[in-house]
Design an enzyme around this catalytic site. Structure first.
Site, short mmCIF file in Angstrom:
data_model
loop_
_atom_site.label_atom_id
_atom_site.label_comp_id
_atom_site.label_asym_id
_atom_site.label_seq_id
_atom_site.Cartn_x
_atom_site.Cartn_y
_atom_site.Cartn_z
N SER A 29 45.79 16.33 39.36
CA SER A 29 45.52 16.38 40.79
C SER A 29 46.14 15.15 41.44
CB SER A 29 44.01 16.37 41.06
OG SER A 29 43.73 16.11 42.43
N TYR A 80 36.28 11.94 39.14
CA TYR A 80 37.34 12.96 39.10
C TYR A 80 38.72 12.29 39.10
CZ TYR A 80 39.83 17.28 40.33
OH TYR A 80 40.68 18.37 40.35
N LYS A 123 41.54 12.53 36.08
CA LYS A 123 42.89 13.05 36.30
C LYS A 123 43.96 11.99 36.04
CE LYS A 123 41.69 17.24 37.31
NZ LYS A 123 42.00 18.35 36.38
N ILE A 177 44.85 22.46 48.15
CA ILE A 177 45.17 23.87 47.94
C ILE A 177 44.02 24.74 48.43
CG2 ILE A 177 45.76 25.62 46.22
CD1 ILE A 177 47.88 23.45 46.58
#
Length: 253
Positions: free
Chosen positions: A146, A159, A163, A192
């Site tokens: 990401s 997160y 990543k 997205i």
């Protein structure tokens, strides 16, 4: 069909979830057989998805249910692929989760669970799949990262760390495996449109879009081709240890 008769293993491939559904659809359309891991999605829906892919694309699809952050599930996934097809050509680590929370409000259990799903799972699937790729002197490892692993994000310390760890892991693995004809790369999408964005306010979505160089959200169909490119020959032959960024200009390196 650029991937005809290749065998692709995909984690986190739940039938009704935008990004995770897009990769099976894209790779099946290119002629690849699939072994799909899923967790927390109704089995009946996954069976319907499997039949849809097989009938539409003329490929074989095998399902493996289980939490991919658990070693036994990762081992079963790889063993199933080898038992059914005799090989693994492409591994796509798509499994992931995100629960936004400020660091000061985050429990250690929440940190560990997110790191386990997003990063431990990548270690486990690669650990068991890579030996088969080494024996066949060919393989493509594609990890779905990401853009927040490159730039950080408020309420996403866990997160972003996972990543970023995935990106570093991929670079190191690429150095280990290049001699065997195996490439290892990341795809790090930007904002997205998926089912998750439907749970966010229109005001937030509009404000986020205005921050981007290309001022809109991307679609799953615009992300999947990056992974297909890396998987194909000769397209992806010279790419290893790289992070492709379909991120609308949110990150520029």
């Amino acid at each position: 069909m650029r991937l005809k008769d290749r065998v692709t293993v995909i984690t986190g491939a739940s039938a009704g979830f935008g990004m995770s559904r897009g990769f099976p659809e894209g790779f099946a359309a290119e002629g690849s057989h699939l072994v799909l891991n899923y967790y927390g999605h109704p089995q009946a829906a996954m069976e319907e998805f499997r039949k849809e892919l097989e009938e539409t694309c003329g490929v074989k699809v095998v399902l493996v249910q289980g939490d991919i952050s658990r070693e036994e599930t990762a081992k079963e996934l790889v063993e199933t692929a080898v038992s059914e097809f005799g090989r693994i050509d492409i591994l796509i680590n798509c499994a992931g989760m995100s629960k936004p929370k400020l660091l000061v409000d985050m429990s250690f259990q929440e940190w560990r669970r997110l790191m386990s799903v997003n990063l431990d799972s990548v270690f486990l699937t690669c650990k068991y799949a890579v030996p088969h790729m080494i024996r066949q002197r060919f393989g493509r490892v594609i990890n779905i990262a990401s853009q927040v692993g490159q730039k950080g994000s408020v309420e996403h310390c866990h997160y972003s760390a996972a990543k970023a760890g995935m990106i570093g892991f991929t670079k190191s693995l690429a150095r280990e495996l290049g001699q065997y004809g195996i490439t290892c790369n990341c795809v790090a999408p930007g904002p997205i449109t998926t089912q998750l964005t439907g749970e966010v306010s229109r005001e937030w979505l509009d404000a986020k879009a205005k921050e981007l160089v290309i001022p809109r959200f991307g679609t799953v169909e615009e992300v999947v081709p990056s992974a297909i490119f890396l998987a194909c020959q000769p397209d992806g032959n010279l790419y290893t240890g790289q992070t492709l960024g379909p991120n609308l200009g949110d990150v520029m390196l």
